[in-house]
Design a protein around this motif. Structure first.
Motif, PDB file in Angstrom:
ATOM      1  N   THR A 111       0.788  -1.236   0.000  1.00  0.00           N
ATOM      2  CA  THR A 111       0.000   0.000   0.000  1.00  0.00           C
ATOM      3  C   THR A 111       0.817   1.283   0.000  1.00  0.00           C
ATOM      4  N   PHE A 112       2.136   1.200   0.169  1.00  0.00           N
ATOM      5  CA  PHE A 112       2.964   2.410   0.181  1.00  0.00           C
ATOM      6  C   PHE A 112       4.042   2.326  -0.899  1.00  0.00           C
ATOM      7  N   PRO A 113       3.661   2.585  -2.144  1.00  0.00           N
ATOM      8  CA  PRO A 113       4.646   2.546  -3.225  1.00  0.00           C
ATOM      9  C   PRO A 113       5.632   3.711  -3.113  1.00  0.00           C
ATOM     10  N   VAL A 114       6.825   3.499  -3.647  1.00  0.00           N
ATOM     11  CA  VAL A 114       7.853   4.532  -3.692  1.00  0.00           C
ATOM     12  C   VAL A 114       8.137   4.834  -5.159  1.00  0.00           C
ATOM     13  N   ARG A 115       7.833   6.070  -5.558  1.00  0.00           N
ATOM     14  CA  ARG A 115       7.989   6.494  -6.956  1.00  0.00           C
ATOM     15  C   ARG A 115       7.266   5.545  -7.908  1.00  0.00           C
ATOM     16  N   GLY A 116       6.128   5.062  -7.463  1.00  0.00           N
ATOM     17  CA  GLY A 116       5.298   4.233  -8.319  1.00  0.00           C
ATOM     18  C   GLY A 116       5.603   2.757  -8.264  1.00  0.00           C
ATOM     19  N   TYR A 117       6.580   2.332  -7.452  1.00  0.00           N
ATOM     20  CA  TYR A 117       6.952   0.923  -7.366  1.00  0.00           C
ATOM     21  C   TYR A 117       6.634   0.396  -5.970  1.00  0.00           C
ATOM     22  N   TYR A 234      12.016  -6.554 -12.656  1.00  0.00           N
ATOM     23  CA  TYR A 234      11.026  -5.813 -13.449  1.00  0.00           C
ATOM     24  C   TYR A 234       9.703  -5.757 -12.705  1.00  0.00           C
ATOM     25  N   GLU A 235       9.139  -4.561 -12.663  1.00  0.00           N
ATOM     26  CA  GLU A 235       7.834  -4.378 -12.044  1.00  0.00           C
ATOM     27  C   GLU A 235       7.115  -3.248 -12.759  1.00  0.00           C
ATOM     28  N   ASP A 236       5.861  -3.470 -13.091  1.00  0.00           N
ATOM     29  CA  ASP A 236       5.084  -2.422 -13.725  1.00  0.00           C
ATOM     30  C   ASP A 236       4.919  -1.243 -12.778  1.00  0.00           C
ATOM     31  N   LYS A 237       5.176  -0.076 -13.303  1.00  0.00           N
ATOM     32  CA  LYS A 237       5.031   1.130 -12.498  1.00  0.00           C
ATOM     33  C   LYS A 237       3.563   1.481 -12.366  1.00  0.00           C
ATOM     34  N   LEU A 238       3.134   1.840 -11.168  1.00  0.00           N
ATOM     35  CA  LEU A 238       1.740   2.206 -10.942  1.00  0.00           C
ATOM     36  C   LEU A 238       1.398   3.469 -11.710  1.00  0.00           C
ATOM     37  N   SER A 239       0.177   3.514 -12.215  1.00  0.00           N
ATOM     38  CA  SER A 239      -0.266   4.687 -12.947  1.00  0.00           C
ATOM     39  C   SER A 239      -0.425   5.870 -12.012  1.00  0.00           C
ATOM     40  N   GLY A 240      -0.513   7.054 -12.582  1.00  0.00           N
ATOM     41  CA  GLY A 240      -0.605   8.267 -11.775  1.00  0.00           C
ATOM     42  C   GLY A 240      -1.836   8.305 -10.909  1.00  0.00           C
ATOM     43  N   SER A 241      -2.911   7.600 -11.329  1.00  0.00           N
ATOM     44  CA  SER A 241      -4.136   7.627 -10.548  1.00  0.00           C
ATOM     45  C   SER A 241      -4.006   6.898  -9.232  1.00  0.00           C
ATOM     46  N   HIS A 242      -2.984   6.017  -9.146  1.00  0.00           N
ATOM     47  CA  HIS A 242      -2.785   5.253  -7.915  1.00  0.00           C
ATOM     48  C   HIS A 242      -1.679   5.846  -7.049  1.00  0.00           C
ATOM     49  N   HIS A 243      -0.935   6.764  -7.621  1.00  0.00           N
ATOM     50  CA  HIS A 243       0.266   7.235  -6.933  1.00  0.00           C
ATOM     51  C   HIS A 243      -0.013   8.537  -6.189  1.00  0.00           C
ATOM     52  N   GLY A 244       0.317   8.543  -4.903  1.00  0.00           N
ATOM     53  CA  GLY A 244       0.274   9.770  -4.137  1.00  0.00           C
ATOM     54  C   GLY A 244      -1.073  10.128  -3.559  1.00  0.00           C
ATOM     55  N   LYS A 245      -2.052   9.254  -3.609  1.00  0.00           N
ATOM     56  CA  LYS A 245      -3.356   9.545  -3.035  1.00  0.00           C
ATOM     57  C   LYS A 245      -3.431   8.966  -1.628  1.00  0.00           C
TER      58      LYS A 245
END
Length: 504
Positions: A111-117, A234-245
């Motif tokens: 639940t706490f991604p760092v720079r989308g990862y 390799y890991e898919d980066k989370l989209s902007g809609s999931h990042h930082g909310k």
């Protein structure tokens, strides 16, 4: 004493009689190729990058580092810090604190991604933590006991954080392909036992030539490789809609905790979980008392540093045999029957410790060097046969959607049991006045430990009767899904030839 009866035959599904199979004599080449064919099968059924991750984390991390850490840290407390065995037993229990916190690491990575990862940064974090902890305790001289203990806990935390991600992958694959759940645990067992064998074989050599403190510096190598792993995975980066909310993160954490609570309240879940916890807690450890006694020139057999490492290496070979026995003959047995007989065998093998401490082996004409090989092998084989079905059972208790965090929760419960086991062992050694030079009552501590091992058999009713490949959770739990905010894991190793993805 006999185990509870299996389910009635009438309740079992009818099976079509199998066609007769003509027995064939296995050639030496087929025996050699069998492990590779097995790995090929697992890679084809699952993801080959997942198999590679198991080798990295379980083989190098838990296997090699864990075994090397065990021997070298014992000598560090004994020869450098000069601590009593009862105190070391308590310190060793504190190593499990990071493992108790596995649900925290699981929630953080989920639940706490760092720079989308969500995964890669935590591999790097684990590596950096272990790297600096290992180097600090190896380089800094005359460390206070508290600082040295914190460094060793840091090394343990590095292993625990790296372990969380691969455990989530194991739990998911065990649920989605239930027929391979025992095979996955066999793979983990092989990797950890083989890594432990190498770690134990080399530990005594390095302690003899580099000293305990210098040898601890080698524990910085596996964490350094974890840092590299964090950059090449390799890991898919989370989209902007999931990042930082922040609101979304709070909702995800709350949903995860709520689902975990609802799941653990089912009798099908808490009863076997309680059995695993109690079976680990009641089996309190007297390891440090044995270690000090092993090396004592007066009361004990006065084993050398190299031979102490060899003893544990022989135990690692016993663990490999335990995995082989489980994989070849026991993985199709019902949970309850297998755990009953495994616990009984484990309790009986503990009596060999008692014979050894009382030196009855010499009365029987069996030399110390030979008897300790028998004792360590029997203990490790029975311990591994006992442990394997408990891990398989843990994977079968995890609902889809929160399998990573829930498996981490179950493993943390087991770690609490191990922590209490170590703590109880330290208290018992202190009460029986087992010190660096006085081992008069060590046999009483071992006898009490063995009595508690036998008493665990009375708790077997908490274990389900189902086969290891069957799902036994209620449909509303086994099919449970988290909300759409919980993304599917997309973790795999980057191909070495083509790397078009950005790294951290």
């Amino acid at each position: 004493m006999s185990p509870p009866d299996d389910r009635n035959e009438d309740s079992r599904p009818l099976k079509t009689p199998a066609s007769p199979v003509v027995p064939r004599t296995a050639s030496p080449l087929s025996i050699i190729l069998e492990p590779f064919q097995w790995l090929t099968m697992l890679s084809s059924q699952l993801n080959p990058t997942f198999i590679a991750g198991v080798f990295l984390v379980y083989g190098l991390g838990q296997g090699f580092s864990g075994s090397f850490f065990k021997v070298v840290s014992d000598y560090y407390w004994k020869d450098v810090q000069k601590v009593q065995p009862s105190a070391v037993q308590l310190y060793a229990g504190l190593y499990f604190i990071p493992w108790v916190m596995k649900p925290v690491w699981g929630i953080l990575t989920d639940t706490f991604p760092v720079r989308g990862y969500r995964r890669r940064p935590y591999f790097v974090l684990a590596g950096v933590l272990g790297l600096f902890s290992g180097l600090a305790i190896a380089v800094l001289a005359n460390l206070p006991v508290v600082v040295a203990l914190l460094c060793l806990i840091g090394v343990s935390a590095s292993m625990a954080i790296a372990d969380v991600t691969i455990d989530a992958c194991i739990a998911r694959n065990s649920i989605e392909v239930r027929s391979l759940a025992p095979d996955l645990q066999s793979l983990c067992g092989f990797c950890s036992s083989t890594g432990a064998l190498i770690g134990f074989l080399t530990s005594g050599f390095f302690v003899h030539h580099l000293g305990p403190q210098g040898s601890l510096g080698l524990l910085a190598i596996p964490p350094a490789l974890l840092v590299v792993l964090g950059f090449v995975i390799y890991e898919d980066k989370l989209s902007g809609s999931h990042h930082g909310k922040k609101q979304l993160i709070v909702e995800k954490v709350g949903s995860t905790i709520s689902s975990m609570w609802q799941t653990i309240m089912y009798p099908q879940v808490w009863r076997p979980s309680l059995y695993m916890f109690l079976s680990l807690t009641l089996n309190f450890s007297t390891h440090e008392g044995h270690f000090y006694w092993y090396t004592d020139p007066k009361a004990g057999p006065a084993f050398s540093q190299e031979f102490v490492g060899m003893i544990y290496a022989i135990g690692a070979v016993g663990s490999i045999f335990g995995v082989l026995i489980y994989h070849k003959t026991l993985k199709d047995l019902p949970f309850r029957n297998l755990l009953f007989y495994a616990q009984l065998l484990y309790a009986i093998s503990g009596m060999l410790d008692l014979l050894f401490v009382l030196r009855w082996n010499l009365i029987l004409g069996i030399p110390d060097y030979f008897f300790v090989v028998i004792e360590e092998t029997a203990t490790r084989i029975s311990s591994k046969i006992r442990w394997m079905p408990m891990i398989v059972l843990s994977t079968q208790l995890c609902p889809l959607g929160i399998e990573g965090t829930f498996f981490a929760l179950l493993m943390s419960v087991d770690s609490i049991g191990m922590l209490l086991s170590r703590t109880m062992g330290g208290v018992v050694l202190h009460l029986f006045h087992v010190t660096r030079s006085d081992f008069t009552n060590l046999w009483l501590a071992v006898l009490l430990r063995n009595i508690l091992r036998f008493s665990t058999l009375s708790l077997i009713f908490l274990v389900p009767k189902f086969d290891q490949s069957e799902g036994f959770l209620p449909s509303e739990v086994s099919g449970k899904k988290m909300s759409d905010s919980v993304e599917e894991e997309g973790l795999e190793l980057v191909p070495t030839t083509i790397n078009e993805k950005s790294v951290l």
